[in-house]
Write an enzyme that holds these catalytic residues in place. Structure first.
Site, PDB file in Angstrom:
ATOM      1  N   CYS A  73      -7.520 -10.169  -3.010  1.00  0.00           N
ATOM      2  CA  CYS A  73      -7.381  -8.769  -2.616  1.00  0.00           C
ATOM      3  C   CYS A  73      -7.916  -8.635  -1.198  1.00  0.00           C
ATOM      4  O   CYS A  73      -9.061  -8.980  -0.926  1.00  0.00           O
ATOM      5  CB  CYS A  73      -8.140  -7.865  -3.575  1.00  0.00           C
ATOM      6  SG  CYS A  73      -8.204  -6.137  -3.028  1.00  0.00           S
ATOM      7  N   HIS A 165       4.026 -10.497  -4.205  1.00  0.00           N
ATOM      8  CA  HIS A 165       4.453  -9.177  -3.731  1.00  0.00           C
ATOM      9  C   HIS A 165       5.969  -9.100  -3.635  1.00  0.00           C
ATOM     10  O   HIS A 165       6.637 -10.064  -3.252  1.00  0.00           O
ATOM     11  CB  HIS A 165       3.862  -8.880  -2.354  1.00  0.00           C
ATOM     12  CG  HIS A 165       2.374  -8.756  -2.366  1.00  0.00           C
ATOM     13  ND1 HIS A 165       1.732  -7.564  -2.572  1.00  0.00           N
ATOM     14  CD2 HIS A 165       1.406  -9.703  -2.237  1.00  0.00           C
ATOM     15  CE1 HIS A 165       0.419  -7.770  -2.550  1.00  0.00           C
ATOM     16  NE2 HIS A 165       0.199  -9.052  -2.355  1.00  0.00           N
ATOM     17  N   GLU A 214       0.224  -1.480  -7.609  1.00  0.00           N
ATOM     18  CA  GLU A 214      -0.466  -2.765  -7.735  1.00  0.00           C
ATOM     19  C   GLU A 214      -0.419  -3.283  -9.169  1.00  0.00           C
ATOM     20  O   GLU A 214      -0.649  -2.531 -10.122  1.00  0.00           O
ATOM     21  CB  GLU A 214      -1.919  -2.636  -7.284  1.00  0.00           C
ATOM     22  CG  GLU A 214      -2.075  -2.497  -5.775  1.00  0.00           C
ATOM     23  CD  GLU A 214      -3.454  -2.875  -5.296  1.00  0.00           C
ATOM     24  OE1 GLU A 214      -3.916  -3.984  -5.641  1.00  0.00           O
ATOM     25  OE2 GLU A 214      -4.073  -2.073  -4.568  1.00  0.00           O
ATOM     26  N   CYS A 223      -3.478  -1.380  -0.064  1.00  0.00           N
ATOM     27  CA  CYS A 223      -3.442  -2.773  -0.530  1.00  0.00           C
ATOM     28  C   CYS A 223      -3.394  -3.672   0.686  1.00  0.00           C
ATOM     29  O   CYS A 223      -2.428  -3.643   1.457  1.00  0.00           O
ATOM     30  CB  CYS A 223      -2.238  -3.004  -1.434  1.00  0.00           C
ATOM     31  SG  CYS A 223      -2.115  -4.707  -2.044  1.00  0.00           S
ATOM     32  N   GLY A 226      -0.883  -6.502   0.238  1.00  0.00           N
ATOM     33  CA  GLY A 226       0.434  -5.863   0.277  1.00  0.00           C
ATOM     34  C   GLY A 226       0.857  -5.490   1.680  1.00  0.00           C
ATOM     35  O   GLY A 226       2.040  -5.582   2.038  1.00  0.00           O
TER      36      GLY A 226
END
Length: 279
Positions: A73, A165, A214, A223, A226
């Protein structure tokens, strides 16, 4: 079981951080569900454990609000980086953190004795279908691949930044029903480990607006991985330069796909409060 914690956010993407140098916890999957509950717990998108590593300066484990463990993350990496620096766990401003996706290198940016940003070397984007993973055999890149959802065709570009993703570019981000289509794409059989879903609108070649569903958390305000995946997808589809501002619901991130093929993410990390969790 009780423990001390700190609550952090990166552009509204919020986390409960537990310092395993000082605390001991167990059954992390179920604990994450309880801790992250916004009515009966502390409230967060994830529970994060920071502790010692045998291969890096620190080890970081991330558990989503549904109890699943995430590989990586970006937003929490910035928060953890600021946490360990401000709590004197390291004197370095640039150090290595072990994650389930590998080693990540954040750097604390200080100007006039004030932390202004956290810059993270997010590593190289992963594009091969099997490695993301996407259930399409032999694709070196999945760019603008057609996917039918609710009788509408979406063109998906898939990227892994240590976690998977699916990026979809649209003309008008405000018209996307993220809570409807997000979970359908997340759990589509094309994605054997589920997937994070980004809808993005390119404003110009250095500016992208993006919203995210998410995996394991639902709609979040930001994100980091992301945002990195979205820039990669924008470059692969010829929509932007290799450096752009990504605007999210919670704020902005600066993303760069550098000449060394690494993705660099720069943005804030903010302490919200400290407390003791009483299980």
């Amino acid at each position: 079981m009780s423990f001390n914690f700190t609550k952090w956010h990166g552009l509204g993407n919020d986390f409960v951080i537990v310092d395993l140098f000082k605390e001991s916890i167990s059954d992390c999957n179920n604990l994450a569900i309880k801790v992250c509950d916004r009515n009966f717990g502390i409230g967060a998108d994830g529970l994060v454990l920071v502790g010692p590593s045998t291969i890096a300066d620190f080890k970081m484990q991330i558990f989503n609000s549904d109890g699943s463990e995430a590989e990586m993350c970006g937003n929490v990496t910035r928060c953890v980086a600021r946490y360990v620096y401000e709590n004197n766990l390291t004197a370095k401003t640039k150090f290595k953190i072990e994650t389930k996706a590998g080693i990540i290198t954040p750097e604390v940016i200080i100007e006039d004795n004030v932390i202004t940003l956290i810059k993270v070397d997010m590593g190289e984007p992963i594009l091969k279908s099997e490695q993301i993973p996407v259930a399409l055999q032999g694709y070196d890149k999945i760019v603008s691949y057609p996917l039918m959802i609710l009788e509408e065709k979406y063109e998906i570009t898939c990227v892994s930044m240590g976690n998977p993703h699916c990026v979809i570019f649209v003309d008008d981000l405000d018209k996307v029903n993220l809570t409807q289509v997000g979970p359908i794409i997340e759990t589509h059989n094309l994605f054997p480990k589920k997937i994070n879903v980004e809808f993005a609108q390119v404003i110009n070649d250095e500016y992208i607006k993006m919203r995210v569903w998410e995996r394991g958390a639902g709609v979040t305000l930001a994100c980091g991985t992301g945002s990195c995946a979205t820039l990669v997808a924008a470059v692969l589809t010829g929509k932007t330069n290799k450096k752009a501002l990504v605007e999210l619901d919670g704020g902005n991130l600066n993303i760069e796909w550098a000449e060394n093929n690494h993705i660099y993410m720069s943005g804030p990390a903010q302490l919200v409060f400290k407390g003791v969790y009483l299980a």
